[in-house]
Design a protein around this motif. Structure first.
Motif, PDB file in Angstrom:
ATOM      1  N   GLY A 121     -31.646 -50.746  -9.640  1.00 55.76           N
ATOM      2  CA  GLY A 121     -30.941 -51.600  -8.700  1.00 55.76           C
ATOM      3  C   GLY A 121     -31.848 -52.419  -7.812  1.00 55.76           C
ATOM      4  N   ASP A 122     -32.887 -51.784  -7.251  1.00 55.29           N
ATOM      5  CA  ASP A 122     -33.726 -52.450  -6.253  1.00 55.29           C
ATOM      6  C   ASP A 122     -34.885 -53.236  -6.855  1.00 55.29           C
ATOM      7  OD1 ASP A 122     -32.034 -51.257  -4.493  1.00 55.29           O
ATOM      8  OD2 ASP A 122     -33.437 -49.707  -3.826  1.00 55.29           O
ATOM      9  N   GLY A 135     -32.978 -55.277 -10.468  1.00 51.26           N
ATOM     10  CA  GLY A 135     -31.852 -56.116 -10.080  1.00 51.26           C
ATOM     11  C   GLY A 135     -30.616 -55.908 -10.922  1.00 51.26           C
ATOM     12  N   VAL A 136     -30.449 -54.684 -11.459  1.00 48.91           N
ATOM     13  CA  VAL A 136     -29.288 -54.368 -12.288  1.00 48.91           C
ATOM     14  C   VAL A 136     -28.104 -54.030 -11.378  1.00 48.91           C
ATOM     15  CG1 VAL A 136     -28.377 -52.797 -14.045  1.00 48.91           C
ATOM     16  CG2 VAL A 136     -30.760 -53.545 -14.149  1.00 48.91           C
ATOM     17  N   SER A 137     -26.917 -54.496 -11.739  1.00 48.83           N
ATOM     18  CA  SER A 137     -25.708 -54.189 -10.973  1.00 48.83           C
ATOM     19  C   SER A 137     -25.305 -52.737 -11.193  1.00 48.83           C
ATOM     20  CB  SER A 137     -24.559 -55.101 -11.412  1.00 48.83           C
ATOM     21  OG  SER A 137     -24.165 -54.790 -12.749  1.00 48.83           O
ATOM     22  N   PRO A 138     -24.452 -52.181 -10.307  1.00 49.09           N
ATOM     23  CA  PRO A 138     -23.984 -50.800 -10.525  1.00 49.09           C
ATOM     24  C   PRO A 138     -23.336 -50.625 -11.895  1.00 49.09           C
ATOM     25  CG  PRO A 138     -23.459 -51.509  -8.300  1.00 49.09           C
ATOM     26  CD  PRO A 138     -24.008 -52.713  -9.014  1.00 49.09           C
ATOM     27  N   HIS A 139     -22.551 -51.612 -12.337  1.00 50.78           N
ATOM     28  CA  HIS A 139     -21.948 -51.528 -13.666  1.00 50.78           C
ATOM     29  C   HIS A 139     -23.029 -51.545 -14.749  1.00 50.78           C
ATOM     30  CE1 HIS A 139     -18.862 -51.954 -16.720  1.00 50.78           C
ATOM     31  NE2 HIS A 139     -19.491 -53.016 -17.219  1.00 50.78           N
ATOM     32  N   GLY A 140     -24.057 -52.342 -14.525  1.00 52.64           N
ATOM     33  CA  GLY A 140     -25.153 -52.408 -15.477  1.00 52.64           C
ATOM     34  C   GLY A 140     -25.938 -51.113 -15.545  1.00 52.64           C
ATOM     35  N   THR A 160     -24.677 -48.180 -15.290  1.00 54.81           N
ATOM     36  CA  THR A 160     -23.903 -47.294 -16.159  1.00 54.81           C
ATOM     37  C   THR A 160     -24.234 -47.538 -17.630  1.00 54.81           C
ATOM     38  OG1 THR A 160     -22.082 -47.233 -14.571  1.00 54.81           O
ATOM     39  CG2 THR A 160     -21.573 -46.594 -16.834  1.00 54.81           C
TER      40      THR A 160
END
Length: 388
Positions: free
Chosen positions: A227-228, A231-236, A238
């Motif tokens: 994430g940090d 830069g992956v989204s929360p859905h990404g 998963t």
């Protein structure tokens, strides 16, 4: 492929799901029971400690039983523990139920891996153990996301009811299809404990702990890294975890086949691969596609060690296979805690999330060094070569 191996894999699937699904259900559990997220997080720690501490005691407690009977008893404890989780009236009862469930975990995998290895010819033992542990990897790929989705839709208790049902199916399968091993030797408690004097056993357990430490130093903090830094989204995240799960499954299968051919070379190669790929993630983590490729390779290399490590300790502790293989599961959980602490310490010291893969690589190098020491000394009487 013996049907009994499928039953053992189903049992492993149920146990793996109940261990890890709590992580996806933490917010729901915390809200329902009126505790904080960190407080609910202790349910994870309580389970891990129950495995690490309870596993050898359960192995000793069932040492006089035939292995089939021991597995049936342990699965019965697992079912009761999960049912208690589903019916828990408050946080303390849920914690107690989690610990009860954990008591069966280590001993089941330890004894089950011995049974799995004995169901097939000697040259396929590692592959048989790998098949059993495929249930554990599938728990991460399917059980955890499906269990989390069920818990979010129908309440977290529904997940534990569902796992209880799977446990009952596994229990019936064990009773019906797991054969009695007529040539099985009954080992008394004295023989089990005295076998622990072997230096090869403790070196092998150290290899397992360092391996698990390397894995969980990175795995514990994979979500914030993605994430940090990436830069992956929360859905990404998963979907990335699903990709990692597929890599773990592939590595488990490949590792079993390689270990059947040459155990020492498999472990040496796996630890080198873990160190190299973890180091590479330090630089690839800034871009999405390189990160996904690196993590898939990391997962594949990492879980290739699992069946090899289990066969390694069983070979080292032939006089006490139940206790030694169960202690190996405890070593896995000790390594889990070690890895999480090392990764957290790196972050707490301000070195940044991108330094976590380097910490994982360092632990893999230590595991490699211990592996080389172990197999170099294997010519001695106390350090007999592992079975190939």
């Amino acid at each position: 492929m013996p049907l009994s191996l499928i039953i053992l894999a189903l049992s492993a699937f149920a146990i793996g799901t109940t261990e890890f699904v709590i992580m996806g259900l933490l917010p729901d559990v915390a809200s329902d029971l009126g505790v904080s997220i960190p407080g609910a997080g202790w349910l994870v720690t309580g389970y891990a400690m129950g495995v690490a501490i309870g596993a050898p005691f359960m192995a000793l407690a069932t040492a006089r039983l035939p292995r089939k009977a021991a597995l049936v008893v342990l699965m019965g404890i697992f079912i009761v523990g999960n049912l208690l989780c589903a019916l828990a009236s408050d946080y303390n009862v849920l914690m107690f139920a989690r610990v009860v469930t954990a008591l069966s975990h280590g001993a089941f995998f330890g004894i089950g891996s011995v049974v799995a290895a004995n169901l097939v010819p000697a040259n396929r033992r590692a592959s048989a153990v790998a098949l059993m542990f495929t249930g554990l990897t599938l728990a991460n790929v399917l059980g955890v996301p499906l269990g989390t989705a069920l818990g979010q839709y129908a309440g977290w208790r529904s997940t534990f009811f569902a796992v209880t049902v799977i446990g009952v199916i596994a229990l019936l399968g064990l009773i019906r299809f797991l054969p009695h091993q007529r040539d099985e030797q009954r080992l008394d408690l004295g023989a089990e404990v005295s076998a622990l004097k072997s230096g090869r056993i403790w070196l092998s357990l150290g290899m397992t702990a360092l391996f698990s430490g390397s894995m969980f130093a990175l795995f514990t903090y994979i979500a914030p890294l993605l994430g940090d830094v990436t830069g992956v989204s929360p859905h990404g995240v998963t979907w990335t975890l699903l990709l990692i799960g597929l890599g773990l499954t592939l590595g488990n299968i490949v590792g079993g086949k390689l270990a059947d051919r040459r155990l020492s070379a498999t472990l040496t190669g796996v630890f080198i691969a873990m160190a190299v790929v973890s180091t590479a993630l330090r630089w690839t983590s800034v871009a999405l596609i390189p990160t996904e490729i690196t993590l898939f390779l990391w997962a594949t290399a990492t879980f290739a060690a699992v069946p090899a490590l289990q066969i390694n300790v069983v070979s080292a502790g032939k006089a006490a296979p139940n206790l030694v293989s169960t202690l190996n599961i405890s070593a896995f959980n000790v390594g889990n805690a070690l890895g999480a602490w090392v990764g957290g310490a790196v972050i707490a010291r301000g070195l940044g999330l991108t330094s976590v893969p380097l910490a994982a690589a360092a632990l893999a190098v230590l595991a490699l060094i211990l592996t080389l020491i172990t197999f170099r000394q294997s010519a001695g009487p106390d350090l007999a070569p592992a079975a190939r």
